[in-house]
Design a protein around this motif. Structure first.
Motif, PDB file in Angstrom:
ATOM      1  N   ARG A 288      -4.412   6.776   5.791  1.00  0.00           N
ATOM      2  CA  ARG A 288      -4.609   5.318   5.831  1.00  0.00           C
ATOM      3  C   ARG A 288      -4.402   4.668   4.472  1.00  0.00           C
ATOM      4  O   ARG A 288      -4.538   3.446   4.339  1.00  0.00           O
ATOM      5  N   ARG A 290      -6.294   4.792   1.761  1.00  0.00           N
ATOM      6  CA  ARG A 290      -7.534   4.212   1.254  1.00  0.00           C
ATOM      7  C   ARG A 290      -8.153   5.137   0.221  1.00  0.00           C
ATOM      8  O   ARG A 290      -8.173   6.364   0.403  1.00  0.00           O
ATOM      9  N   TYR A 303     -14.068   0.756  -1.286  1.00  0.00           N
ATOM     10  CA  TYR A 303     -12.745   1.365  -1.217  1.00  0.00           C
ATOM     11  C   TYR A 303     -11.638   0.356  -1.494  1.00  0.00           C
ATOM     12  O   TYR A 303     -11.793  -0.849  -1.285  1.00  0.00           O
ATOM     13  N   ASP A 305      -7.945  -0.615  -0.298  1.00  0.00           N
ATOM     14  CA  ASP A 305      -7.037  -0.464   0.834  1.00  0.00           C
ATOM     15  C   ASP A 305      -5.624  -0.718   0.327  1.00  0.00           C
ATOM     16  O   ASP A 305      -5.155  -1.850   0.264  1.00  0.00           O
ATOM     17  N   ASN A 331     -14.500  -2.942   1.505  1.00  0.00           N
ATOM     18  CA  ASN A 331     -13.172  -3.227   0.963  1.00  0.00           C
ATOM     19  C   ASN A 331     -13.290  -4.150  -0.244  1.00  0.00           C
ATOM     20  O   ASN A 331     -13.800  -5.262  -0.140  1.00  0.00           O
ATOM     21  N   ASN A 333     -10.618  -5.092  -2.251  1.00  0.00           N
ATOM     22  CA  ASN A 333      -9.315  -5.622  -2.677  1.00  0.00           C
ATOM     23  C   ASN A 333      -9.443  -6.994  -3.330  1.00  0.00           C
ATOM     24  O   ASN A 333      -8.766  -7.299  -4.318  1.00  0.00           O
TER      25      ASN A 333
END
Length: 346
Positions: A288, A290, A303, A305, A331, A333
Motif C-alpha cells: 500500500r 505506507r 503514517y 501515505d 495519516n 500527509n
C-alpha cells in the motif's frame, strides 16, 4: 524441576556471552504476495532525534562530498527516517523496496585503498542510494556483486561509530541481508530470512535460533534483551500470527504486537544506569506504500501515505518535524512541509 540438558546450558552460555545491542527487524509475508510488511525497532540509550523526509524522484545526489564517489539521479520517490538531520537510518521507496540499517558491532567495512579510484559511500546516504535506484532485491544483488565500494561515515552521539548491517526486502517478500566481515561483503538472500537483530553475524545467529526451534517456542523461549534472545522471539512470533484471510490493517496490528515482543521497555535501566531501550518502531507496508511510525513516548501510531503524494521529478522535498510527535496520529500527509534536503554527515 527438571535439570537443563548440557546442550541447553551451552545455548544459555552462548546467549549470555553476546552483549546487549539495539534494534530488531521482522518481515511479514502473507500466503500470497499481496501483503508484505517490514517492521523494526530502533533501540538506544537515549532518544535519537528522528525526522521523516519524503524525497521525490529526479533528485541529483552523490555518495560523498569529495574524492571518488557515485553520482546519480533518483529514479524513485522515497520516505526516509533521518537521524540527527544528517543520516538515513531506514526507509522505503514507491516501488515497494524497504531497507533498514541495524547495529552490528562486529562489522568491518570495506575501505577504499589509498590512491585508488574505488568509489566511497557515506553511511549517511547509503540507504538512499539503494532506494533511489532499485525496486527489487534481485536488482540490488546484481549491482552489489558488480560494484565494489568503500564505506565511511561520521560518528554520532558523542563519538559512537556506526557499525551496521542491513536488510532489504521487496514487494515479493524476498529479503537480502548485507554484512561486512573483515572487509568482505557477505550476502544472504531468501524469503525465509524474515528476522534480523544485531551481532553475532547472521550465520551464527541462525545456529542459535536453530537450537531454540528444537526446544519449541510454545514450551520455552529466552526472555532477555540480548540480540540472540530477541531474534529467537521475533522468529517464533512472526511465524505464529495469521498469514491468510487477514486485511492489511489487521497485519499492521499483529506486527505491532510482534515488535512489542522484541522491544525493550522505554527507559529500561539496571541499578539506575540507562541501558538500550526501544526509542521508536516502524512498519513499511510495501503493497500500500505506507510508512508507519511510533515513538516510544507517544500513544499514537502515524503514517505517511506515499500513494497520495506527488513523487514525480520536480516535486518538492517534504519533511515531518517530529518535535511534537506526541500529538501525531493516523495519516500525517497534511503535516508534511516543504523543506530543503537534509545535510548528510559525511
Amino acid at each position: 524441576m527438571k535439570l537443563l540438558k548440557p546442550f541447553a546450558l551451552l545455548a544459555f552460555a552462548a546467549l549470555s556471552a553476546i552483549p546487549a545491542l539495539p534494534c530488531s527487524r521482522v518481515v511479514f509475508r502473507g500466503d500470497s504476495t499481496d501483503i508484505v510488511m517490514v517492521g523494526r525497532t530502533l533501540d538506544w540509550t537515549s532518544p535519537i532525534p528522528t525526522d521523516i523526509y519524503v524525497y521525490p524522484a529526479g533528485m541529483k545526489k552523490e555518495s560523498m562530498n569529495t574524492g571518488s564517489r557515485f553520482t546519480w539521479t533518483s529514479k524513485y520517490g522515497s520516505t526516509l527516517a533521518v537521524g540527527y538531520d544528517g543520516g538515513v537510518t531506514e526507509g522505503m521507496n514507491d516501488q515497494g523496496l524497504a531497507m533498514n540499517g541495524l547495529f552490528c558491532n562486529v562489522s568491518e567495512y570495506k575501505t577504499a585503498p589509498k590512491g585508488s579510484d574505488m568509489p566511497v559511500m557515506s553511511l549517511s546516504v547509503l540507504v538512499s542510494y539503494f532506494l533511489d535506484n532499485f525496486k527489487t532485491v534481485a536488482e540490488v544483488r546484481q549491482w552489489l556483486e558488480a560494484n565494489p565500494f568503500g564505506i565511511t561515515g561520521a560518528t554520532f552521539d558523542g563519538g559512537t561509530v556506526s557499525l551496521l548491517h542491513w536488510a532489504i526486502t521487496d514487494r515479493s517478500g524476498n529479503t537480502l541481508i548485507m554484512e561486512y566481515d573483515k572487509g568482505n561483503l557477505n550476502l544472504y538472500e531468501g524469503k525465509e530470512y524474515q528476522v534480523l537483530t544485531n551481532n553475532p553475524m547472521f550465520p551464527q545467529m541462525q545456529a542459535i535460533d536453530s537450537y531454540w526451534k528444537g526446544v519449541g517456542g510454545e514450551n520455552f523461549m529466552p526472555g532477555g534483551v540480548r540480540p540472540s534472545e530477541r531474534f529467537v522471539r521475533g522468529d517464533y512470533f512472526i511465524h505464529h500470527i495469521p498469514a491468510v484471510n487477514v486485511t492489511s490493517d489487521q497485519v499492521v496490528a499483529n506486527l505491532l504486537g510482534v515488535l512489542g515482543a522484541v522491544a525493550v521497555p522505554y527507559q529500561y535501566e539496571i541499578d539506575g544506569v540507562p541501558h538500550m531501550s526501544t526509542q521508536w518502531r516502524s512498519i513499511s507496508d510495501l503493497n500500500r506504500n505506507r510508512y508507519y511510525f511510533k515513538f516510544a513516548d507517544s500513544l499514537g501510531v502515524f503514517y505517511v501515505d506515499m500513494a497520495r503524494l506527488d513523487l514525480r521529478p520536480g516535486a518538492p522535498v517534504l519533511k515531518l518535524n517530529t518535535k511534537y510527535h506526541a500529538e501525531l496520529f493516523g495519516n500525517i500527509n497534511k503535516y508534511l512541509k516543504h523543506s530543503k534536503p537534509f545535510n548528510p554527515m559525511w
